[in-house]
Design a protein around this motif. Sequence first.
Motif, PDB file in Angstrom:
ATOM      1  N   GLY A 302      42.557  43.517  51.115  1.00  0.00           N
ATOM      2  CA  GLY A 302      41.139  44.247  50.804  1.00  0.00           C
ATOM      3  C   GLY A 302      41.267  45.043  49.656  1.00  0.00           C
ATOM      4  O   GLY A 302      42.191  44.571  48.884  1.00  0.00           O
ATOM      5  N   GLY A 303      40.396  45.824  49.605  1.00  0.00           N
ATOM      6  CA  GLY A 303      40.340  46.766  48.302  1.00  0.00           C
ATOM      7  C   GLY A 303      39.593  45.746  46.896  1.00  0.00           C
ATOM      8  O   GLY A 303      39.331  44.678  47.313  1.00  0.00           O
ATOM      9  N   PRO A 304      39.135  46.592  46.045  1.00  0.00           N
ATOM     10  CA  PRO A 304      38.527  46.058  45.061  1.00  0.00           C
ATOM     11  C   PRO A 304      39.175  44.730  44.116  1.00  0.00           C
ATOM     12  O   PRO A 304      38.593  44.099  43.559  1.00  0.00           O
ATOM     13  CB  PRO A 304      38.189  47.152  44.042  1.00  0.00           C
ATOM     14  CG  PRO A 304      39.231  48.049  44.542  1.00  0.00           C
ATOM     15  CD  PRO A 304      39.711  48.041  45.902  1.00  0.00           C
ATOM     16  N   SER A 305      40.614  44.839  44.123  1.00  0.00           N
ATOM     17  CA  SER A 305      41.163  43.926  43.138  1.00  0.00           C
ATOM     18  C   SER A 305      41.153  42.515  43.857  1.00  0.00           C
ATOM     19  O   SER A 305      41.514  41.505  42.923  1.00  0.00           O
ATOM     20  CB  SER A 305      42.585  44.417  42.769  1.00  0.00           C
ATOM     21  OG  SER A 305      43.294  44.070  44.129  1.00  0.00           O
ATOM     22  N   LYS A 306      41.281  42.244  44.947  1.00  0.00           N
ATOM     23  CA  LYS A 306      41.494  41.116  45.874  1.00  0.00           C
ATOM     24  C   LYS A 306      42.759  40.272  45.252  1.00  0.00           C
ATOM     25  O   LYS A 306      43.102  39.110  45.726  1.00  0.00           O
ATOM     26  CB  LYS A 306      40.374  40.123  45.491  1.00  0.00           C
ATOM     27  CG  LYS A 306      38.896  40.759  45.603  1.00  0.00           C
ATOM     28  CD  LYS A 306      38.691  41.103  47.138  1.00  0.00           C
ATOM     29  CE  LYS A 306      37.363  41.887  47.180  1.00  0.00           C
ATOM     30  NZ  LYS A 306      37.056  42.489  48.534  1.00  0.00           N
ATOM     31  N   GLN A 307      43.781  40.745  44.649  1.00  0.00           N
ATOM     32  CA  GLN A 307      45.041  40.189  44.200  1.00  0.00           C
ATOM     33  C   GLN A 307      45.830  39.972  45.325  1.00  0.00           C
ATOM     34  O   GLN A 307      46.421  38.777  45.519  1.00  0.00           O
ATOM     35  CB  GLN A 307      45.669  41.187  43.254  1.00  0.00           C
ATOM     36  CG  GLN A 307      46.862  40.418  42.616  1.00  0.00           C
ATOM     37  CD  GLN A 307      47.633  41.309  41.632  1.00  0.00           C
ATOM     38  OE1 GLN A 307      47.180  42.459  41.342  1.00  0.00           O
ATOM     39  NE2 GLN A 307      48.648  40.900  41.133  1.00  0.00           N
ATOM     40  N   ALA A 308      46.054  40.697  46.268  1.00  0.00           N
ATOM     41  CA  ALA A 308      46.762  40.435  47.496  1.00  0.00           C
ATOM     42  C   ALA A 308      46.415  38.930  48.312  1.00  0.00           C
ATOM     43  O   ALA A 308      47.191  38.122  48.588  1.00  0.00           O
ATOM     44  CB  ALA A 308      46.930  41.614  48.434  1.00  0.00           C
TER      45      ALA A 308
END
Length: 540
Positions: A302-308
Motif C-alpha cells: 500500500g501507500g503512494p510509492s507502490k514499491q513494495a
Amino acid sequence: MKKDASETRGFVPQKDIVYNKLLPYADNLDAESNEILSKIKGNLGRAVELRELWPGVLFWTRKLSTYLRLYGRKFSKEDHVLFVRLLYELVTIPKLEISMMQGFARLLVNLLKKKDLLSRDDLELPWRPLYELYDRILYSKTEHLGLNWFPRYVYDPTHTSTKSYFPESATQEMLDEWRPLLCPFDVTMQRAISYFELFLPTTLPPELQHKGFKLWFDELISLWVSVQNLPVWEVHLVNLFARLANDNIGYIDWDPYIPKIFTRILRSLNLPVGTSQMLVSRYLTNAYDINHIVIWVAALLGGPSKQAQAQLSGLFNSITSFFHPSNHGRWLMKLMKLLQRLPMSVVKRLHRERYRQPTWLTPIPESHRFTEQDITDFVESMKQPVLLAMFSKTGSLDAAQALQNLALMRPELVIPPVLEKTYPAMETLTEPHQLTATLSCMIGVARSLVAGGERFPEGPTHMLPLLMRALPGVDPNDFSKCMITFQFIATFATLVPLVDCSSAVHDRNDLTQVEREMCSASAEFEDFVLQFMDRVLWRF
C-alpha cells in the motif's frame, strides 16, 4: 438496556460473553456472576495479604481463570486494572516456582489479550521486574550445572502482552541498559538484540514517537543493512522490524530499504540454484521466521510509492517455478507456508483498516491504506503460484487456505481458474489426486462462491452442477476421495439451504437474472438429495 443492566450489576462490564444471553437461565446470570466475582476478589486479596501463595493465591487465581471462561471479562475497568497489576506482581516474584509462575503468566496474558479494553492511560507496568525475571531464566548461571531446570517456552507469551503498557521513558532506559552490549564480534550481541526484540515498545502514539522507535530505528536498520553473513541475532532484528512496521503503518519511510528487504527474504528461503541444484549450507535456525516475514511484507504494502508491491511481484515471478508439482525439497515447506500465510496477513490488515472499531492503538493513515487497485495487484501477483501449488506433493491444504483468503478479496480473479480445473477433474476417473486437490480448494473458496455479490454474481449458479458432479466421489473403495467428497457436500449444504424455490419465479417480479436461474435450478435439489442418500445407503 445497557444502562439498566449496568444498574443491576453495579458496574459497566468490560466485555462479557454475548452468547450467555441465549441461555434459559440468563436472568439469573448477573446475580450469580456478581456473587462469584465478589468471592474471588475478597479471597484473592486476603490470600495475597497473608502471603499464602499455596494453596490460597493459586486456588483463587484458578477460580478467576474459570470465571473468564464462563463469563468473559464481566468486571469493571477498575477491577480489570487491579487484576492485571496483581498478576504482574505475582509473576515477577523473585525465586517463584516455575510451575506457579507459568500459571500466573497464562492468566495475565488472558487478561491482557483484548488490547482495546485497556489503553496506556488506564494501565502502566514497569519493565525492569520482567526483564530481571527473563534474565534469570534465559541466562541462568546454574541451569547448565543441573541446579535449576526451566521449561523451553516458559518466557514466551508474557512480554507480548505487557510491552504495550511500559512507560514512555522505558525505551531510553532499555537503550542505556543494553546498548553497551552491541558488539557484532561478541556473543553479547545476541543477548542485546534478543532483549530489544522482547521488550522494546512499538505502540507509542505518533506524538510520542520521539521517545519511541525514533531513538533506535536508524541505528538498528543501519546495523542490519551492513551485516551480510546472516548471523543468529539477525533473525531477532527482523522480528523487531516486523512488529515495528505492523504497529506503525504509514509512519516510517521504508522505501530506501525495500529492495534490500526483499533480497534478504529471497536469500533466507535458501532455494536451490543452477543446473546442479546447488544449496548454500546454512543453519535452519538462522533463517527468517515466515510468520514475521508475512507481517512485515503486509505492513509494507500500500501507500503512494507502490514499491513494495513491485518488489513482491518480482519475488513471486522469480520463485513461481519452484511451486511446480514436480519439485520437492526441504525448502518447499517454507515456500508453502509463505504462500499460505501472506494472504491471511493481508486480509487481517484489510479488516483492521476498514472494519475494526477505532481503538487507542495507532490508526493507519488514509494515504497508506489499501486501494482497490492495490488489492487487485496483490491477488494477481499471487494467483499463478497458488494455482501451481494446488497439486503440490506436500498436499493442497496450504493452497486451499491461500485461495480462501484471496477469494475473499477478489473472487472474480481467483474462482474462475479453480473452476476450470475442477470441472475436468470431476469427469476423469484415472487421476484421483487431481480430484482430491481441486475439491479441497473448492471447499476453501465455497463461501465466496455461494455469496455471489457484485464482483462474482454468477458464483451461486455453479453450486448445483458441482454437487451433482461430486456424487460419483462417494466411493468407499477410495477412502481419501470419499472423505473429501463428503466434506465438499457438507460444506455447501451448510452454507446454502437445500430448498425448492422454483415457485418464486412465478410469484415475484423483483428477481435478478441470476436469482431466477437459481430458483429454477433449486427444483433439482430434491433429486440431488435422493441420489446422494441412495448412493450412501447402497455403497455403505
